[in-house]
Design a protein around this motif. Structure first.
Motif, PDB file in Angstrom:
ATOM      1  N   ARG A 203      32.995  42.684  46.850  1.00  0.00           N
ATOM      2  CA  ARG A 203      34.241  42.365  46.148  1.00  0.00           C
ATOM      3  C   ARG A 203      35.445  42.464  47.080  1.00  0.00           C
ATOM      4  O   ARG A 203      36.375  41.648  46.996  1.00  0.00           O
ATOM      5  CB  ARG A 203      34.397  43.299  44.941  1.00  0.00           C
ATOM      6  CG  ARG A 203      33.439  42.946  43.808  1.00  0.00           C
ATOM      7  CD  ARG A 203      33.452  43.954  42.688  1.00  0.00           C
ATOM      8  NE  ARG A 203      32.604  43.512  41.580  1.00  0.00           N
ATOM      9  CZ  ARG A 203      32.222  44.269  40.565  1.00  0.00           C
ATOM     10  NH1 ARG A 203      32.612  45.549  40.521  1.00  0.00           N
ATOM     11  NH2 ARG A 203      31.453  43.789  39.606  1.00  0.00           N
ATOM     12  N   ARG A 204      35.438  43.455  47.975  1.00  0.00           N
ATOM     13  CA  ARG A 204      36.536  43.564  48.953  1.00  0.00           C
ATOM     14  C   ARG A 204      36.586  42.324  49.844  1.00  0.00           C
ATOM     15  O   ARG A 204      37.660  41.780  50.121  1.00  0.00           O
ATOM     16  CB  ARG A 204      36.355  44.829  49.806  1.00  0.00           C
ATOM     17  CG  ARG A 204      36.886  46.094  49.156  1.00  0.00           C
ATOM     18  CD  ARG A 204      37.026  47.230  50.179  1.00  0.00           C
ATOM     19  NE  ARG A 204      35.718  47.654  50.654  1.00  0.00           N
ATOM     20  CZ  ARG A 204      35.000  48.612  50.071  1.00  0.00           C
ATOM     21  NH1 ARG A 204      35.461  49.221  48.987  1.00  0.00           N
ATOM     22  NH2 ARG A 204      33.826  48.966  50.558  1.00  0.00           N
TER      23      ARG A 204
ATOM     24  N   ALA B  77      35.419  39.354  49.121  1.00  0.00           N
ATOM     25  CA  ALA B  77      35.810  38.196  48.313  1.00  0.00           C
ATOM     26  C   ALA B  77      37.321  38.142  48.142  1.00  0.00           C
ATOM     27  O   ALA B  77      37.946  37.080  48.252  1.00  0.00           O
ATOM     28  CB  ALA B  77      35.121  38.246  46.952  1.00  0.00           C
ATOM     29  N   ARG B  78      37.930  39.310  47.888  1.00  0.00           N
ATOM     30  CA  ARG B  78      39.387  39.360  47.740  1.00  0.00           C
ATOM     31  C   ARG B  78      40.088  38.997  49.054  1.00  0.00           C
ATOM     32  O   ARG B  78      41.075  38.244  49.058  1.00  0.00           O
ATOM     33  CB  ARG B  78      39.820  40.750  47.281  1.00  0.00           C
ATOM     34  CG  ARG B  78      39.450  41.086  45.836  1.00  0.00           C
ATOM     35  CD  ARG B  78      40.137  42.368  45.398  1.00  0.00           C
ATOM     36  NE  ARG B  78      39.795  42.740  44.037  1.00  0.00           N
ATOM     37  CZ  ARG B  78      38.856  43.610  43.700  1.00  0.00           C
ATOM     38  NH1 ARG B  78      38.145  44.222  44.656  1.00  0.00           N
ATOM     39  NH2 ARG B  78      38.606  43.883  42.443  1.00  0.00           N
TER      40      ARG B  78
ATOM     41  N   SER C  54      39.815  35.243  49.693  1.00  0.00           N
ATOM     42  CA  SER C  54      40.694  34.498  48.800  1.00  0.00           C
ATOM     43  C   SER C  54      42.153  34.615  49.215  1.00  0.00           C
ATOM     44  O   SER C  54      42.902  33.630  49.206  1.00  0.00           O
ATOM     45  CB  SER C  54      40.515  34.994  47.359  1.00  0.00           C
ATOM     46  OG  SER C  54      39.229  34.698  46.886  1.00  0.00           O
ATOM     47  N   GLU C  55      42.568  35.823  49.598  1.00  0.00           N
ATOM     48  CA  GLU C  55      43.949  36.023  50.037  1.00  0.00           C
ATOM     49  C   GLU C  55      44.244  35.224  51.297  1.00  0.00           C
ATOM     50  O   GLU C  55      45.323  34.652  51.445  1.00  0.00           O
ATOM     51  CB  GLU C  55      44.195  37.514  50.284  1.00  0.00           C
ATOM     52  CG  GLU C  55      44.261  38.341  49.006  1.00  0.00           C
ATOM     53  CD  GLU C  55      44.390  39.834  49.301  1.00  0.00           C
ATOM     54  OE1 GLU C  55      44.540  40.180  50.501  1.00  0.00           O
ATOM     55  OE2 GLU C  55      44.352  40.632  48.352  1.00  0.00           O
TER      56      GLU C  55
ATOM     57  N   VAL D  57      43.517  33.371  44.403  1.00  0.00           N
ATOM     58  CA  VAL D  57      43.250  34.633  43.703  1.00  0.00           C
ATOM     59  C   VAL D  57      41.828  34.558  43.183  1.00  0.00           C
ATOM     60  O   VAL D  57      41.475  33.633  42.443  1.00  0.00           O
ATOM     61  CB  VAL D  57      44.229  34.856  42.541  1.00  0.00           C
ATOM     62  CG1 VAL D  57      43.861  36.130  41.780  1.00  0.00           C
ATOM     63  CG2 VAL D  57      45.666  34.929  43.058  1.00  0.00           C
ATOM     64  N   VAL D  58      40.996  35.514  43.568  1.00  0.00           N
ATOM     65  CA  VAL D  58      39.595  35.502  43.141  1.00  0.00           C
ATOM     66  C   VAL D  58      39.524  35.813  41.651  1.00  0.00           C
ATOM     67  O   VAL D  58      40.234  36.684  41.150  1.00  0.00           O
ATOM     68  CB  VAL D  58      38.760  36.515  43.962  1.00  0.00           C
ATOM     69  CG1 VAL D  58      39.238  37.934  43.742  1.00  0.00           C
ATOM     70  CG2 VAL D  58      37.275  36.387  43.639  1.00  0.00           C
ATOM     71  N   SER D  59      38.708  35.060  40.912  1.00  0.00           N
ATOM     72  CA  SER D  59      38.627  35.213  39.463  1.00  0.00           C
ATOM     73  C   SER D  59      37.864  36.486  39.088  1.00  0.00           C
ATOM     74  O   SER D  59      36.987  36.952  39.819  1.00  0.00           O
ATOM     75  CB  SER D  59      37.934  34.001  38.838  1.00  0.00           C
ATOM     76  OG  SER D  59      36.550  34.000  39.166  1.00  0.00           O
ATOM     77  N   GLN D  60      38.196  37.036  37.930  1.00  0.00           N
ATOM     78  CA  GLN D  60      37.501  38.217  37.430  1.00  0.00           C
ATOM     79  C   GLN D  60      36.031  37.906  37.150  1.00  0.00           C
ATOM     80  O   GLN D  60      35.166  38.742  37.347  1.00  0.00           O
ATOM     81  CB  GLN D  60      38.188  38.722  36.153  1.00  0.00           C
ATOM     82  CG  GLN D  60      39.556  39.349  36.389  1.00  0.00           C
ATOM     83  CD  GLN D  60      39.473  40.540  37.342  1.00  0.00           C
ATOM     84  OE1 GLN D  60      38.638  41.430  37.174  1.00  0.00           O
ATOM     85  NE2 GLN D  60      40.336  40.552  38.345  1.00  0.00           N
TER      86      GLN D  60
ATOM     87  N   LEU E 224      34.174  38.161  40.384  1.00  0.00           N
ATOM     88  CA  LEU E 224      34.019  39.564  40.774  1.00  0.00           C
ATOM     89  C   LEU E 224      32.907  40.234  39.971  1.00  0.00           C
ATOM     90  O   LEU E 224      32.145  41.041  40.504  1.00  0.00           O
ATOM     91  CB  LEU E 224      35.341  40.313  40.581  1.00  0.00           C
ATOM     92  CG  LEU E 224      36.484  39.938  41.537  1.00  0.00           C
ATOM     93  CD1 LEU E 224      37.763  40.656  41.141  1.00  0.00           C
ATOM     94  CD2 LEU E 224      36.116  40.253  42.979  1.00  0.00           C
TER      95      LEU E 224
END
Length: 326
Positions: free
Chosen positions: A287-288, A290-291, A294-295, A300-303, A306
């Motif tokens: 998840r880190r 992926a964020r 995306s940044e 913005v990575v979608s919920q 995640l």
């Protein structure tokens, strides 16, 4: 740079694991790269020169490469002109191709030795396809355009299809670096027969090609693209699944492996989905990443994405086989 040093260490280790001096010299003589037993040229030293030295300094002039060759082996004193001629020999190309195939076969044999042969027996051919990118000097961007951005403006992509079961290379092609893997996904169709298996990663994901593979009565195993809608029914009026909610419902909550039949996309492609749960530490790392990705791209990575990262692989299969989740 740490990256270059790590790459050099890895290359040295791989070359030592794959080849002995005798084996490489035998290949050099078989391809006529070395034709006389009295030849001072050592095939292993030449492999080190073309791989390790050029990784260290991709723009090294011929005179510097000659000095590097002398440092590797003081018996090999060559002029820049002689080295240029040697590199451009067709025999040199044949030698490196033979060395590449020998290393590939060694790795294949090692991997197959770890597998139960009964797992492979249902398939006539097992095609593995993958690609790698090599950054080039920006001056080559017209011939081999790169992806740009933080990457080089020039890059070459090598796409390879290997028949893992029969130890044969079906395809090796060079493309400009910016060409996406998905644009190459149709290449496999030229080799496919009934009861073959295709193994590819997410870059080659294409529902239309999966449908064509199934139409040939062949099989595929691919990682799952989370933006694709999943259905439990082939009916066109059916609603698509809330996949993360479905996989985390009570009956699956304690399951490390979740498997069910499903239909993908607007064409409702029949597949088998297999999801494997990950430990919390790996999920958090994914998840880190992926964020951060995306940044970097301004997104913005979608919920939903995640949530799905807790399930690393969802497998899709026609009749029995299909892919894995990013």
């Amino acid at each position: 740079m740490p990256f270059i040093k790590n790459a050099i260490t890895t290359i040295k280790k791989q070359i030592k694991n794959a080849f002995s001096v005798t084996k490489l010299n035998d290949l050099a003589r078989q391809t006529k790269f070395i034709q006389r037993s009295s030849n001072r040229l050592n095939a292993l030293d030449f492999v080190y020169l073309i791989s390790i030295e050029l990784v260290s300094n991709p723009l090294a002039p011929l005179a510097e490469l000659c000095r590097s060759l002398f440092e590797l082996n003081p018996n090999m004193q060559m002029t820049p002109q002689a080295l240029s001629e040697r590199i451009n020999y067709q025999e040199c190309v044949s030698f490196f191709k033979a060395a590449f195939l020998a290393a590939l076969q060694q790795n294949r044999d090692k991997m197959l030795s770890l597998l139960d042969s009964s797992l492979l027996s249902p398939f006539k051919h097992i095609f593995v396809e993958d690609s790698t990118q090599i950054q080039l000097h920006p001056k080559l961007s017209k011939e081999f355009a790169g992806s740009g951005g933080s990457a080089s403006s020039a890059a070459v992509k090598l796409d390879l299809i290997e028949d893992l079961k029969n130890g044969q290379i079906s395809l090796i092609e060079l493309h400009e670096g910016k060409k996406p893997d998905q644009a190459l996904s149709e290449k496999i169709m030229a080799f496919l027969q009934p009861n073959d298996l295709v193994l590819r990663d997410l870059g080659y994901f294409c529902l239309n090609i999966f449908a064509r593979i199934a139409a040939k009565k062949a099989f595929f195993l691919s990682r799952f693209l989370t933006s694709v809608h999943v259905y439990l029914s082939q009916e066109k009026t059916a609603d698509f699944l809330d996949l993360s909610g479905y996989l985390n419902q009570k009956k699956y909550r304690d399951s490390q492996v979740i498997e069910f039949n499903a239909f993908l996309g607007s064409q409702r492609l029949p597949t088998r989905l297999i999801a494997y749960r990950l430990p919390d530490q790996i999920v958090n790392n994914r998840r880190r990443k992926a964020r951060a990705t995306s940044e970097k791209k301004g997104h913005v990575v979608s919920q939903e994405h995640l949530k799905l990262l807790s399930l690393p692989s969802i497998s899709l299969m026609w009749r029995p086989l299909s892919g894995l989740l990013k």
